[in-house]
Every structure is written in C-alpha cells, then in structure tokens.
Scaffold this motif. Structure first.
Motif, mmCIF file in Angstrom:
data_model
loop_
_atom_site.group_PDB
_atom_site.id
_atom_site.type_symbol
_atom_site.label_atom_id
_atom_site.label_comp_id
_atom_site.label_asym_id
_atom_site.label_seq_id
_atom_site.Cartn_x
_atom_site.Cartn_y
_atom_site.Cartn_z
ATOM 1 N N GLU A 3 0.838 -1.201 0.000
ATOM 2 C CA GLU A 3 0.000 0.000 0.000
ATOM 3 C C GLU A 3 0.876 1.256 0.000
ATOM 4 N N LEU A 6 2.337 1.825 -3.445
ATOM 5 C CA LEU A 6 1.297 2.319 -4.344
ATOM 6 C C LEU A 6 0.969 3.779 -4.061
ATOM 7 N N LEU A 7 0.895 4.146 -2.776
ATOM 8 C CA LEU A 7 0.610 5.535 -2.421
ATOM 9 C C LEU A 7 1.744 6.449 -2.873
ATOM 10 N N LYS A 9 3.742 6.036 -5.360
ATOM 11 C CA LYS A 9 3.648 6.152 -6.809
ATOM 12 C C LYS A 9 2.512 7.093 -7.200
ATOM 13 N N GLU A 10 1.380 6.983 -6.497
ATOM 14 C CA GLU A 10 0.226 7.821 -6.802
ATOM 15 C C GLU A 10 0.494 9.289 -6.476
ATOM 16 N N LEU A 11 1.149 9.562 -5.358
ATOM 17 C CA LEU A 11 1.380 10.945 -4.944
ATOM 18 C C LEU A 11 2.559 11.594 -5.651
ATOM 19 N N ASP A 14 3.944 10.927 -11.060
ATOM 20 C CA ASP A 14 3.797 11.727 -12.270
ATOM 21 C C ASP A 14 4.218 13.162 -11.970
ATOM 22 N N THR A 17 1.549 15.988 -11.901
ATOM 23 C CA THR A 17 0.522 16.034 -10.852
ATOM 24 C C THR A 17 1.078 15.666 -9.484
ATOM 25 N N ARG A 42 -5.170 6.046 0.192
ATOM 26 C CA ARG A 42 -5.481 5.697 -1.193
ATOM 27 C C ARG A 42 -6.992 5.586 -1.413
ATOM 28 N N LEU A 45 -8.418 9.137 -1.567
ATOM 29 C CA LEU A 45 -8.117 9.761 -2.860
ATOM 30 C C LEU A 45 -9.017 9.198 -3.961
ATOM 31 N N ALA A 46 -9.273 7.912 -3.930
ATOM 32 C CA ALA A 46 -10.156 7.287 -4.920
ATOM 33 C C ALA A 46 -11.577 7.834 -4.790
ATOM 34 N N ARG A 49 -11.651 11.370 -6.273
ATOM 35 C CA ARG A 49 -11.607 11.342 -7.744
ATOM 36 C C ARG A 49 -12.918 10.849 -8.351
#
Length: 60
Positions: A3, A6-7, A9-11, A14, A17, A42, A45-46, A49
């Motif tokens: 987790e 993944l977090l 990578k998400e934050l 990119d 963003t 996560r 955030l989902a 979105r």
C-alpha cells in the motif's frame, strides 16, 4: 506491491501532478501501521476522484 509503495507512486510518480509536500497526522490511534494509513489514504483519494467523497464541515 505494498500500500505504501502504491501511495508513493500515486502521490509522487507523475511529475505533472505530483505532490511536493504532504504531512500526515496519525490521529489518536498510534497503533495504526504505515500500511493501514497508506491504504486509507489511497481509498480517500479514490473517493475524491470518483466524486463519492463527502465534504467535511470545518466551521466552528
């Protein structure tokens, strides 16, 4: 993948963003693991979105 991975990578993944500075307050339950905190973050955030999050009244 964990987790937390993944977090991260998400934050921060990119560059267009990515979040540059973020702080987390663990709240009253200091027994929560970093994996639990990352999972709940996560999920939140989902929800944001997808438009299913609810506003929090911050007025006093």
């Amino acid at each position: 993948m964990s987790e937390l991975s993944l977090l991260k990578k998400e934050l921060f993944g990119d560059a267009t963003t990515a979040i540059s500075d973020i702080k987390f307050y663990p709240g009253e339950n200091s027994q929560a693991s970093i994996e639990e905190i990352a999972g709940y973050t996560r999920a939140a955030l989902a929800d944001i979105r997808s438009g299913t999050a609810r506003d929090i009244d911050l007025s006093f």
